[in-house]
Enzyme design. Structure first.
Site, short mmCIF file in Angstrom:
data_model
loop_
_atom_site.label_atom_id
_atom_site.label_comp_id
_atom_site.label_asym_id
_atom_site.label_seq_id
_atom_site.Cartn_x
_atom_site.Cartn_y
_atom_site.Cartn_z
N ASP A 34 10.07 0.71 7.96
CA ASP A 34 9.11 0.56 6.86
C ASP A 34 8.81 -0.91 6.63
OD1 ASP A 34 9.26 3.25 6.52
OD2 ASP A 34 10.48 3.18 4.70
N LYS A 55 4.61 1.44 5.10
CA LYS A 55 3.76 1.98 4.05
C LYS A 55 3.98 1.13 2.82
CE LYS A 55 5.18 6.42 5.17
NZ LYS A 55 5.17 7.84 5.06
N MET A 168 7.87 3.50 -7.44
CA MET A 168 6.44 3.44 -7.13
C MET A 168 5.60 3.48 -8.42
SD MET A 168 6.28 5.79 -3.68
CE MET A 168 7.56 6.95 -4.10
N1 SAH Z 1 13.93 5.06 -0.33
C1 SAH Z 1 13.70 3.98 -1.27
C2 SAH Z 1 12.49 4.24 -2.16
C3 SAH Z 1 11.19 4.28 -1.40
S1 SAH Z 1 9.81 4.41 -2.45
C4 SAH Z 1 14.96 3.76 -2.11
O1 SAH Z 1 15.88 4.57 -2.05
O2 SAH Z 1 15.02 2.76 -2.83
C5 SAH Z 1 9.37 2.69 -2.67
C6 SAH Z 1 9.75 2.24 -4.06
O3 SAH Z 1 11.13 1.86 -4.10
C7 SAH Z 1 9.03 1.00 -4.55
O4 SAH Z 1 7.75 1.32 -5.07
C8 SAH Z 1 9.97 0.54 -5.65
O5 SAH Z 1 9.82 1.32 -6.81
C9 SAH Z 1 11.33 0.85 -5.04
N2 SAH Z 1 11.96 -0.30 -4.37
C10 SAH Z 1 12.16 -0.47 -3.05
N3 SAH Z 1 12.82 -1.62 -2.81
C11 SAH Z 1 13.04 -2.21 -4.01
C12 SAH Z 1 13.67 -3.41 -4.45
N4 SAH Z 1 14.24 -4.26 -3.57
N5 SAH Z 1 13.70 -3.68 -5.76
C13 SAH Z 1 13.16 -2.85 -6.66
N6 SAH Z 1 12.55 -1.69 -6.31
C14 SAH Z 1 12.49 -1.38 -5.01
#
Ligand code: SAH
Length: 263
Positions: A34, A55, A168
């Site tokens: 990703d 994405k 998100m």
């Molecule tokens: N599988 C991922 C989530 C994917 S959806 C997980 O478990 O975290 C993508 C969303 O994850 C982003 O829109 C945001 O809300 C969150 N996200 C991903 N990385 C992040 C980070 N380093 N800090 C804060 N939010 C994060």
């Protein structure tokens, strides 16, 4: 036939990978990753061809159907195929669709969990998402819906859970805060936005739903989670609202934590 590993890359910092994830990534022949996966995590894939199927919110992304097909095809020609996803692969990662496509093609799979963003943000804040007596349930919620999905469902869970972690959701955080207040949550409910959790660029803002609802849409550089619930009250009383302040320079949350831990 190769094997496909769905691997959690964690929230950002490479040393938050599990040892198993690091081992599998290092042995990969091909890695489909990703956009959010950090360069120093990808650097562990020293033998692999890297394929960005990223994405990002609102930007061009590889179609899920294409990704499903690509990992199935890769398993026919590579021994170790890694599908590397930010955070935990099973949280808002469309993992089930990929596992389904792989199972239908008779390909062996294994999932390696990672630290999901909400838990990384909780650690950064120094605030537990659960608390004896006040926070017995935590909801992981996204307001993002796929084509043809009912958009109304997320609000009911977010309005009723003791602690809510919204994924998100950060750019529309003000509209979400307003919707939660309209759905019955008090405007004084503490809310935190944690951007780029665990990275050097991490930023935290602590506010309330009422104050957040009056903001313009947030200008963010990186991914962020919106956290809502009474457990965040200490954070919200010590850090008054927007604009952003890097936590390391801000004094309040960071220094409170130092006081608590005696550092
Ligand atoms: N599988 C991922 C989530 C994917 S959806 C997980 O478990 O975290 C993508 C969303 O994850 C982003 O829109 C945001 O809300 C969150 N996200 C991903 N990385 C992040 C980070 N380093 N800090 C804060 N939010 C994060």
């Amino acid at each position: 036939m190769g094997k496909v590993w769905l691997v959690g890359a964690g929230p950002g910092a490479a040393d938050l990978l599990t040892l198993r994830a690091a081992r599998v990534i290092a042995s990969a022949d091909i890695v489909f990753h990703d956009a959010l996966v950090q360069p120093d995590v990808l650097a562990l894939a020293s033998r692999a061809r890297l394929v960005d199927v990223g994405k990002r919110d609102g930007r061009h992304s590889t179609e899920q159907r294409f990704i499903n097909r690509a990992i199935v095809e890769a398993a026919r020609t590579h021994a170790v195929v890694v599908r590397l996803k930010g955070g935990d692969p099973m949280v808002f990662g469309r993992a089930q669709e990929e596992l389904g496509a792989l199972a239908a093609a008779g390909i062996e799979t294994e999932v390696v969990p990672g630290i999901t963003s909400a838990l990384a943000a909780s650690a950064s804040l120094g605030i537990s998402l659960t608390r004896r007596g006040t926070a017995r349930h935590v909801a992981f919620v996204t307001p993002r819906t796929g084509a043809g999905e009912d958009a109304s469902e997320w609000l009911a869970s977010a309005a009723s859970a003791d602690t809510v972690a919204l994924y998100m959701a950060s750019r529309q955080a003000p509209a979400i805060a307003a919707a939660l207040v309209a759905a019955g949550r008090s405007p004084s409910t503490p809310a935190c936005v944690v951007e780029n959790a665990t990275l050097a660029s991490e930023r935290i803002v602590a506010t309330t739903l009422g104050a957040l609802a009056r903001q313009a849409p947030l200008a963010l550089d990186g991914p962020a989670v919106l956290l809502v619930g009474e457990v965040f009250r200490e954070a919200s009383s010590s850090r008054a609202g927007l604009p952003w302040t890097p936590v390391a320079q801000s004094g309040s949350i960071a220094s409170e934590r130092r006081n608590v831990t005696g550092r």
